[in-house]
Design an enzyme around this catalytic site. Structure first.
Site, PDB file in Angstrom:
ATOM      1  N   SER A  87      72.208 -99.137   9.021  1.00  0.00           N
ATOM      2  CA  SER A  87      71.355 -98.458   8.042  1.00  0.00           C
ATOM      3  C   SER A  87      72.056 -97.245   7.463  1.00  0.00           C
ATOM      4  CB  SER A  87      70.061 -98.013   8.704  1.00  0.00           C
ATOM      5  OG  SER A  87      70.354 -96.948   9.592  1.00  0.00           O
ATOM      6  N   LYS A  88      71.556 -96.865   6.304  1.00  0.00           N
ATOM      7  CA  LYS A  88      72.104 -95.714   5.589  1.00  0.00           C
ATOM      8  C   LYS A  88      72.062 -94.452   6.432  1.00  0.00           C
ATOM      9  CE  LYS A  88      70.929 -96.629   0.858  1.00  0.00           C
ATOM     10  NZ  LYS A  88      70.025 -96.362  -0.199  1.00  0.00           N
ATOM     11  N   ARG A  89      71.055 -94.372   7.288  1.00  0.00           N
ATOM     12  CA  ARG A  89      70.885 -93.140   8.063  1.00  0.00           C
ATOM     13  C   ARG A  89      72.080 -92.867   8.971  1.00  0.00           C
ATOM     14  NH1 ARG A  89      66.371 -94.385  10.809  1.00  0.00           N
ATOM     15  NH2 ARG A  89      65.851 -95.888   9.187  1.00  0.00           N
ATOM     16  N   GLN A  90      72.762 -93.915   9.411  1.00  0.00           N
ATOM     17  CA  GLN A  90      73.862 -93.691  10.358  1.00  0.00           C
ATOM     18  C   GLN A  90      75.243 -93.745   9.714  1.00  0.00           C
ATOM     19  OE1 GLN A  90      73.669 -95.168  14.239  1.00  0.00           O
ATOM     20  NE2 GLN A  90      71.464 -95.395  14.257  1.00  0.00           N
ATOM     21  N   GLY A  91      75.295 -93.899   8.422  1.00  0.00           N
ATOM     22  CA  GLY A  91      76.614 -93.941   7.777  1.00  0.00           C
ATOM     23  C   GLY A  91      76.502 -94.637   6.440  1.00  0.00           C
TER      24      GLY A  91
END
Ligand code: GLU
Length: 487
Positions: A261-265
């Protein structure tokens, strides 16, 4: 004769090419190359509420940057989106009439129906199902309306959708090229909306009909579509069409095994390219997410991978996106680049500071880079001269007197060399080390003051690399300044 391999990458134009999308595109491309088939690009843009300006151009640019270009379908040339090939158009929204015709055909055959349920009613049904801990699905309220009545209501503009009438009992057995045999009970399958109230088809109807019309032989796509396969296969079955073979690719996971996901990279291909990951390294890395043709090798060109590709050997389990591996691979690819090509990529990426010394420094830092974006910082470091005190010139096991003698010796030695001598780091090093031995001096007590004189810093590239960067005149000027400090 077996029918030709025709595969498609069918992204929705969400604005960018997702890393997972690149893998899907690549596996389709491998499949086409391996079997001498065609790789199509179809853009699935029937979700009109989620259209993003410039999304197709952007997606296409990322595919081109990775050199995964379609043989047929959507292509962007000179900024224009075009459909190329005999089974077009390849922009799904332009095939709407065909989709509508198929939906009416399904109604006629008794396998689809008009549904007039309002949003409010559907929400109410869903709420009650949740309260009763039942799976949330349409309660089939309109399934048995008379076709005639329904057609009359639709004709006078009563808002409606068209739904698929899936079997109520039994189960469907499917063969997936990666998963093997998959069985799903019909009780778990919803009466899928085929045509939405805005008159556009849903993905399910559109993709299925287009796969048929475009003579797709193999559908290779993300795992998230496996649960929709019963509906797709059912449409093929009731239309009397031959279905393609299916392969659902394992999910991409973060290091903690959650869904990528975008949240982690970063998840957009363009973000990786902007940081100076080389497209060929990214392609190599992404291709090996969930598949590796050999146990003892990690570096492959995409042509080699295509030659080795076997969709049945793709792993079933999720594939962890391991950024350390990408970093390592990228470093290897940068090292392997011919120097001129490397310099070109630096300047194209906007990573090349101007200046003669800067260009020489770029050559020095090449093998240390993980990403091209690190180059400007390392180049600045190799070029810059820091402020320093005379004491820094003295190696810890030496004395100011000795340091001065060594540096004066080094000045004379360097001054006697031709300009050309400064262009070869390896030779400079070999000859200088031999000269130090000849003088009966030590490496530390000689090279330390020379290096600090050339950089002003206790930590820096080697004195040979620094002299390569500065060239003869600047090296002498820096040594003279150091000697003046020691006077
Ligand atoms: N448009 C779908 C997506 O965005 C394609 C799924 C498929 O390949 O069938 O992922």
């Amino acid at each position: 004769m077996a029918s030709p391999v025709r595969v498609r990458f069918a992204p929705s134009p969400t604005g960018y090419l997702h890393i997972g999308g690149l893998r899907t595109a690549l596996y389709n491309w491998f499949m086409a190359r391996k079997h001498g088939g065609s790789f199509l690009l179809r853009v699935e843009d029937t979700d009109r509420a989620r259209l993003v300006e410039g999304a197709i151009e952007n997606l296409y640019a990322s595919l081109v940057a990775c050199d995964v270009k379609p043989d047929e379908g959507i292509m962007v040339e000179h900024g224009r989106v075009e459909s190329r090939g005999e089974f077009g158009p390849y922009l799904q929204s332009e095939r709407r009439e065909k989709h509508l015709a198929y939906a009416y055909e399904l109604i006629e055959k008794g396998h689809a129906y008009y549904c007039f349920c309002t949003k409010e009613r559907l929400e109410e049904v869903a709420k009650n199902q949740q309260l009763n801990k039942q799976p949330v699905m349409y309660d089939r309220h309109c399934r048995d309306l008379s076709v005639k009545d329904a057609e009359n209501r639709a004709a006078v503009g009563d808002e409606h959708v068209i739904r698929l009438k899936v079997p109520l009992e039994g189960s469907i057995v499917m063969e997936d090229m990666i998963r093997g045999r998959v069985e799903i009970p019909w009780a778990q399958v919803d009466d899928q909306v085929l045509i939405k109230s805005d008159g556009y088809p849903t993905y399910h109807l559109a993709a299925t009909c287009d796969d048929h019309d475009m003579r797709i032989s193999h559908v290779i796509r993300g795992d998230e579509w496996l649960s929709s396969l019963p509906k797709h296969l059912y449409i093929f079955q009731i239309m009397g069409w031959e279905a393609p073979q299916y392969a659902h690719l394992p999910l991409l996971l973060n290091a903690d095994k959650s869904k990528l996901s975008k949240r982690q990279g970063d998840v957009a291909v363009e973000d990786y390219l902007k940081k100076g990951y080389l497209p060929e390294a990214l392609v190599n890395f992404v291709a090996l997410l969930g598949w590796n043709p050999t146990a003892d090798r990690e570096v492959f060109t995409k042509e080699e991978l295509a030659g080795l590709f076997d969709i049945t050997k793709v792993n079933k389990g999720g594939a962890v996106f391991n950024i350390e591996k990408l970093d390592w691979l990228n470093g290897e690819y940068i090292k392997a680049l011919p120097v001129d090509e490397y310099l070109l990529r630096l300047s194209r990426g906007g990573f090349m500071p101007e200046g003669v010394m800067q260009e020489r420094a770029a050559r020095i830092v090449k093998d240390r880079l993980v990403r091209l974006e690190e180059a400007p910082g390392l180049i600045d470091d190799a070029v810059a001269m820091a402020e320093y005190e005379a004491a820094s010139l003295v190696w810890k096991k030496s004395t100011p007197e000795d340091a001065k003698v060594r540096l004066e010796g080094a000045r004379g030695y360097v001054a006697a060399k031709s300009e050309a001598w400064f262009a070869d780091v390896k030779m400079m090093e070999e000859e200088t080390r031999a000269w130090i031995i000849e003088k009966g001096w030590g490496n530390g007590d000689t090279l330390w003051p020379l290096r600090v004189a050339l950089s002003g810093r206790e930590k820096s590239p080697s004195p040979f690399e620094l002299m390569f960067v500065t060239g003869k005149d600047e090296a002498l000027a820096r040594i003279d300044k150091a000697l003046a400090k020691m006077a």
